[in-house]
Enzyme design. Structure first.
Site, PDB file in Angstrom:
ATOM      1  N   LYS A 153       0.866  -1.187   0.000  1.00  0.00           N
ATOM      2  CA  LYS A 153       0.000   0.000   0.000  1.00  0.00           C
ATOM      3  C   LYS A 153       0.900   1.233   0.000  1.00  0.00           C
ATOM      4  O   LYS A 153       1.812   1.336   0.821  1.00  0.00           O
ATOM      5  CB  LYS A 153      -0.896   0.005   1.242  1.00  0.00           C
ATOM      6  N   ASP A 180      -1.664  -2.152  -4.134  1.00  0.00           N
ATOM      7  CA  ASP A 180      -3.084  -2.096  -3.736  1.00  0.00           C
ATOM      8  C   ASP A 180      -3.625  -0.697  -4.006  1.00  0.00           C
ATOM      9  O   ASP A 180      -2.867   0.273  -4.072  1.00  0.00           O
ATOM     10  CB  ASP A 180      -3.234  -2.356  -2.221  1.00  0.00           C
ATOM     11  N   MET A 181      -4.971  -0.595  -4.104  1.00  0.00           N
ATOM     12  CA  MET A 181      -5.583   0.724  -4.269  1.00  0.00           C
ATOM     13  C   MET A 181      -6.289   1.105  -2.970  1.00  0.00           C
ATOM     14  O   MET A 181      -7.061   0.315  -2.432  1.00  0.00           O
ATOM     15  CB  MET A 181      -6.570   0.712  -5.436  1.00  0.00           C
ATOM     16  N   GLN A 200     -10.787  -0.429  -8.741  1.00  0.00           N
ATOM     17  CA  GLN A 200     -11.980  -0.692  -7.930  1.00  0.00           C
ATOM     18  C   GLN A 200     -13.238  -0.458  -8.772  1.00  0.00           C
ATOM     19  O   GLN A 200     -13.475   0.656  -9.249  1.00  0.00           O
ATOM     20  CB  GLN A 200     -11.987   0.252  -6.720  1.00  0.00           C
ATOM     21  N   ARG A 232      -5.388  -6.051 -11.053  1.00  0.00           N
ATOM     22  CA  ARG A 232      -6.300  -6.790 -10.162  1.00  0.00           C
ATOM     23  C   ARG A 232      -7.594  -5.994 -10.122  1.00  0.00           C
ATOM     24  O   ARG A 232      -7.575  -4.789  -9.876  1.00  0.00           O
ATOM     25  CB  ARG A 232      -5.733  -6.897  -8.746  1.00  0.00           C
ATOM     26  N   LYS A 255     -14.033  -5.007  -6.045  1.00  0.00           N
ATOM     27  CA  LYS A 255     -15.167  -4.078  -5.914  1.00  0.00           C
ATOM     28  C   LYS A 255     -14.712  -2.758  -5.308  1.00  0.00           C
ATOM     29  O   LYS A 255     -15.157  -1.690  -5.709  1.00  0.00           O
ATOM     30  CB  LYS A 255     -16.232  -4.689  -5.000  1.00  0.00           C
ATOM     31  N   THR A 257     -12.463 -11.473  -5.909  1.00  0.00           N
ATOM     32  CA  THR A 257     -13.847 -11.421  -5.399  1.00  0.00           C
ATOM     33  C   THR A 257     -14.208 -12.737  -4.726  1.00  0.00           C
ATOM     34  O   THR A 257     -13.625 -13.783  -5.031  1.00  0.00           O
ATOM     35  CB  THR A 257     -14.840 -11.134  -6.539  1.00  0.00           C
ATOM     36  N   ARG A 278     -12.021  -3.384   8.713  1.00  0.00           N
ATOM     37  CA  ARG A 278     -12.622  -3.399   7.365  1.00  0.00           C
ATOM     38  C   ARG A 278     -13.202  -4.773   7.059  1.00  0.00           C
ATOM     39  O   ARG A 278     -14.295  -4.902   6.529  1.00  0.00           O
ATOM     40  CB  ARG A 278     -11.577  -3.029   6.313  1.00  0.00           C
TER      41      ARG A 278
END
Ligand SMILES: Cc1cc2nc3c(=O)[nH]c(=O)nc-3n(C[C@H](O)[C@H](O)[C@H](O)COP(=O)(O)OP(=O)(O)OC[C@H]3O[C@@H](n4cnc5c(N)ncnc54)[C@H](O)[C@@H]3O)c2cc1C
Length: 299
Positions: A91, A125-126, A154, A175, A178, A217, A279
């Protein structure tokens, strides 16, 4: 979602950390890299791949960013030493994105250089929408020197279709997920069905362009949609992968492996487990409900 579970989700941030820790256990591979190595060995023995993640986001000092960078490099060498089938997810806020984007870029390049020397791959990662533009621009900057890097898009963000178009033109490794952060209505789809439709639309764009996609997912609608596209487009097993989180839908994971799909398990570890765990618990309202019941002796 019933009212009690809904309330439990809203109140999770006020639950004592020791209780959160008890329920968050399945989602985290432990506090130390040695525990994560054991977890990845189990994952690999089941026929799955892993992506290791050093927990800890939104750091505030350069020293913390450098410590994260060094830990990421230790992960890369540990993967090789233990012959693990794993890559690394990072991240950017953990590597200084909010302090100085240029400093962050150089930290990412150091990690990519270590990974490149060991023939390994790093996924960026986003995070929430305040990071999207900068994350994409760091990704594009490091990609000038390193090809062993991928990005995350996303499906809940309205901008993602245009980002995907550009990433297809750049032949990036994506990647698709959602998205997990709470975002404003003007920039994000909110309805579950809208997010699913957008996910499937973006996935089709990527697959029709013959891109390597990480299909991240646990949602049956999306998994089934992906299965159909993969079959209809004649994708071979080594041309895509499913991705799932540690501790989530283990039986589904086994089903996909039995069908012969490549599957990667996101495996986080570290002392800074709290934000990630909350989360995950919020995504699982029933579990959030159990957390509360346990506080009052019914757990
Ligand atoms: C490998 C991987 C990497 C990811 N990287 C990012 C990222 O970089 N940025 C980002 O914003 N998001 C990321 N995510 C999170 C993602 O955006 C979603 O929040 C998360 O995956 C849940 O969405 P879903 O597609 O599984 O659908 P959902 O509808 O949320 O879940 C489908 C079903 O899976 C089960 N499930 C889902 N979550 C849980 C849980 N925590 N506990 C128990 N059961 C659960 C439930 O049965 C649920 O009905 C990532 C997810 C994965 C799998």
């Amino acid at each position: 979602m019933n009212l009690f579970n809904q309330l439990s989700v809203a109140l999770l941030p006020f639950v004592p950390k020791v209780i959160v820790a008890r329920f968050a256990k399945p989602y985290i591979a432990g506090e130390e890299l040695s525990s994560a190595v054991v977890a990845v060995k189990f994952i690999n023995n089941d026929g799955a791949l892993a992506t290791l993640d050093v927990l800890g986001e939104d750091i505030t000092t350069r020293e913390e960013a450098i410590a994260s960078r060094e830990e990421c490099k230790r992960v890369i060498s540990t993967i090789t030493e233990n012959a693990l089938k794993s890559n690394l997810s990072i991240k950017l806020t953990q590597l200084g994105l909010k302090i100085d984007a240029e400093f962050c870029r150089s930290n990412v390049e150091e990690i990519l250089s270590a990974a490149n020397a060991r023939n390994n791959f790093v996924r960026i990662d986003m995070e929430d929408h305040t990071c999207t533009d900068e994350t994409l621009s760091v990704f594009r900057a490091v990609r000038k020197n390193y090809s062993n890097v991928g990005i995350v898009i996303q499906a809940y963000l309205r901008r993602s279709e245009s980002d995907i178009r550009q990433l297809i033109a750049e032949k990036a490794n994506v990647r698709l997920c959602k998205g997990i952060y709470t975002e404003p209505l003007d920039i994000a789809f909110k309805l579950k069905t809208e997010i699913q439709q957008n996910y499937l639309r973006l996935l089709r764009m990527l697959l029709e362009a013959r891109m390597y996609v990480g299909i991240a997912t646990h949602d049956d609608v999306l998994i089934n949609g992906a299965r159909t596209m993969i079959r209809d487009l004649g994708y071979r097993k080594e041309e895509y992968e499913f991705q799932m989180l540690l501790g989530v839908r283990t039986e589904k994971r086994k089903e996909l492996l039995r069908e012969g799909h490549r599957l990667r398990v996101y495996t986080p570890y570290g002392k800074r487990w709290y934000a990630y765990s909350v989360r995950r618990l919020k995504e699982n309202p029933q579990m959030a409900g159990y957390v509360f019941k346990s506080m009052f002796g019914n757990g």
